[in-house]
Design an enzyme around this catalytic site. Structure first.
Site, short mmCIF file in Angstrom:
data_model
loop_
_atom_site.label_atom_id
_atom_site.label_comp_id
_atom_site.label_asym_id
_atom_site.label_seq_id
_atom_site.Cartn_x
_atom_site.Cartn_y
_atom_site.Cartn_z
N ASP A 20 15.24 39.64 -1.79
CA ASP A 20 14.18 40.12 -0.90
C ASP A 20 14.82 40.53 0.43
O ASP A 20 16.01 40.28 0.66
CB ASP A 20 13.05 39.09 -0.72
CG ASP A 20 13.54 37.76 -0.17
OD1 ASP A 20 14.56 37.74 0.53
OD2 ASP A 20 12.88 36.73 -0.45
N THR B 26 10.25 27.79 -7.07
CA THR B 26 9.63 27.93 -8.40
C THR B 26 10.42 28.87 -9.30
O THR B 26 10.10 29.00 -10.49
CB THR B 26 8.21 28.52 -8.27
OG1 THR B 26 8.33 29.87 -7.78
CG2 THR B 26 7.36 27.72 -7.30
N LYS C 93 10.59 42.64 -2.38
CA LYS C 93 9.67 41.67 -2.99
C LYS C 93 8.43 41.50 -2.11
O LYS C 93 8.52 41.53 -0.90
CB LYS C 93 10.41 40.34 -3.12
CG LYS C 93 9.55 39.11 -3.33
CD LYS C 93 10.38 37.83 -3.26
CE LYS C 93 9.99 36.98 -2.08
NZ LYS C 93 10.71 35.71 -1.97
N HIS D 223 16.43 28.32 6.24
CA HIS D 223 15.80 29.54 5.74
C HIS D 223 15.89 30.67 6.76
O HIS D 223 16.08 31.83 6.39
CB HIS D 223 14.34 29.27 5.37
CG HIS D 223 13.61 30.51 4.99
ND1 HIS D 223 13.94 31.25 3.88
CD2 HIS D 223 12.60 31.18 5.61
CE1 HIS D 223 13.15 32.31 3.82
NE2 HIS D 223 12.34 32.28 4.85
N GLY E 190 10.36 32.05 -9.06
CA GLY E 190 9.66 33.33 -9.17
C GLY E 190 10.44 34.49 -8.56
O GLY E 190 10.49 35.59 -9.13
N THR E 191 11.06 34.23 -7.42
CA THR E 191 11.81 35.30 -6.74
C THR E 191 13.00 35.75 -7.59
O THR E 191 13.23 36.95 -7.76
CB THR E 191 12.30 34.78 -5.37
OG1 THR E 191 11.16 34.42 -4.59
CG2 THR E 191 13.13 35.81 -4.63
N ASP F 133 0.82 -1.22 0.00
CA ASP F 133 0.00 0.00 0.00
C ASP F 133 0.85 1.27 0.00
O ASP F 133 0.31 2.38 0.05
CB ASP F 133 -0.97 0.01 1.19
CG ASP F 133 -0.24 0.04 2.52
OD1 ASP F 133 1.01 0.02 2.52
OD2 ASP F 133 -0.91 0.09 3.57
N GLY F 134 2.17 1.11 -0.04
CA GLY F 134 3.04 2.29 -0.12
C GLY F 134 3.69 2.67 1.20
O GLY F 134 4.58 3.52 1.23
N GLU F 135 3.25 2.04 2.30
CA GLU F 135 3.87 2.36 3.60
C GLU F 135 5.34 2.02 3.56
O GLU F 135 5.73 0.94 3.11
CB GLU F 135 3.24 1.52 4.71
CG GLU F 135 2.05 2.15 5.35
CD GLU F 135 1.50 1.28 6.49
OE1 GLU F 135 2.26 0.45 7.05
OE2 GLU F 135 0.31 1.41 6.77
C1 R5P Z 1 11.82 33.11 0.66
O1 R5P Z 1 11.82 33.98 1.52
C2 R5P Z 1 13.04 32.33 0.27
O2 R5P Z 1 14.22 32.86 0.78
C3 R5P Z 1 13.16 32.23 -1.23
O3 R5P Z 1 13.33 33.53 -1.77
C4 R5P Z 1 11.92 31.64 -1.83
O4 R5P Z 1 11.47 30.58 -1.06
C5 R5P Z 1 12.17 31.18 -3.24
O5 R5P Z 1 10.99 30.63 -3.74
P1 R5P Z 1 10.60 30.79 -5.25
O6 R5P Z 1 11.78 30.30 -6.06
O7 R5P Z 1 9.38 29.92 -5.40
O8 R5P Z 1 10.30 32.23 -5.51
#
Ligand code: R5P
Length: 317
Positions: free
Chosen positions: A167, A221, A190, A128, A223-224, A36-38
């Site tokens: 950011d 992703t 940001k 982080h 995006g940042t 079952d994946g366990e």
């Molecule tokens: C956010 O505060 C982290 O330091 C990264 O800037 C963020 O998690 C990067 O995520 P993404 O690549 O999705 O923008």
């Protein structure tokens, strides 16, 4: 007795390199699954040992966390004398507070679960936030891959280049790179709109006609980084941006996003297998350069095993 390393399923190659460089032994860890994946891990050869479980919480996130918890429990029940969870990447660390009413504090939940499963000490690479330490009920050592990355980046960060925090949360990190590279810092402001969308338009610092190195703890992703590049190029930075992050998760459409951006070099570490799909050289053909943290982790394991200070290996906050 040498230290015993136990590898999570995503880290076989990294653990082999750490074992060789730290003269540690690898303990057998058999990760079977029920139909079952366990997950059903069996760890042997650790009784009475100083054990280092090297595993993280990269994608698939929930599976990775459960694997780590079960392996820790197997080590505890198997009679390990001392158990350290060495986490190249600690996910959920971005959830270090309730950003909105009704949210959970994911970082605390994961930290409690790790301690509950048997981790007596955590080693986390470039978490982080340093606030993570206060959430852990067991001692946590925050070690850093910044010197490894800065060394590799130095030839592409010439005189006049600027280190950019994409950011406000990355300012301290950018200062650490800037101090190692002898450069100045600029900051992009940001706002996160959703999990994969951010908005960035303000820039503090002078980048006109200069080369830029954007640094972050992680790229998820993309995006940042994409938004920061847009701001830098609009402000006149040389459109051959260098990008570095310790954790290159590169999920979703990160490859397309960053592949289309004016990036000269993108450097990450092997703290998570590069790209969720683990494609060689990065997902979607995105040219990703990977610097290994094996020598760093070997140094960490060696020193902890000998009860020595980590001093210069630690994140300075
Ligand atoms: C956010 O505060 C982290 O330091 C990264 O800037 C963020 O998690 C990067 O995520 P993404 O690549 O999705 O923008």
């Amino acid at each position: 007795m040498p230290a015993r390393l136990v590898s999570g399923s995503a880290y076989a190659a990294l653990v082999q390199a750490v074992a060789a460089a730290s003269a540690s032994d690898e303990a057998a860890c058999d990760l079977q699954r029920f139909p079952d994946g366990e997950l059903r891990p069996t760890v042997t050869g650790i009784r009475g040992g100083d054990v280092y479980v090297v595993a993280g919480t990269g994608p698939p996130v929930s599976d990775s966390i459960v694997e780590l918890l079960l392996v820790l429990d197997a080590c505890r029940r198997g009679g390990a004398e001392r158990i350290t969870a060495v986490m190249p990447y600690f996910g959920y660390a971005r959830q270090d507070r309730r950003g909105r009413p009704g949210e959970a504090v994911g970082a605390r939940v994961v930290a409690d679960a790790l301690a509950g499963a048997g981790a007596q000490r955590l080693v986390v690479v470039d978490p982080h936030t340093p606030a993570l330490e206060a959430m852990c009920g067991v001692p946590m050592e925050m070690v850093t891959a910044v010197p490894v990355l800065a060394r590799a980046l130095a030839p592409d960060v010439p005189d006049g280049a600027v280190v950019v925090a994409p950011d406000l949360g990355a300012v301290k990190l950018a200062e650490r790179y800037a101090s190692l590279l002898g450069r100045t810092v600029a900051v992009v402001r940001k706002t996160r709109v959703s999990g994969d969308a951010v908005h960035a338009e303000e820039l503090v610092g002078d980048v006109a006609g200069r080369r830029a190195l954007i640094v972050d703890d992680m790229i998820s992703t993309g995006g940042t980084i994409e938004a920061a590049i847009r701001v830098l190029v609009a402000a006149g930075a040389v459109p051959e941006i260098v990008v570095a992050a310790t954790h290159g998760l590169l999920v979703g459409t990160a490859a397309e996003r960053l592949g289309a951006a004016p990036i000269r070099r993108l450097v990450v570490t092997d703290s998570v297998p590069t790209g969720a799909a683990g494609a060689p050289g990065g997902p979607g053909g995105l040219p990703v350069e990977v610097q290994s943290i094996a020598p760093l982790l070997a140094d960490v394991v060696g020193r902890l095993h000998r009860d020595e200070e980590l001093a210069d290996l630690l994140v300075r906050t």
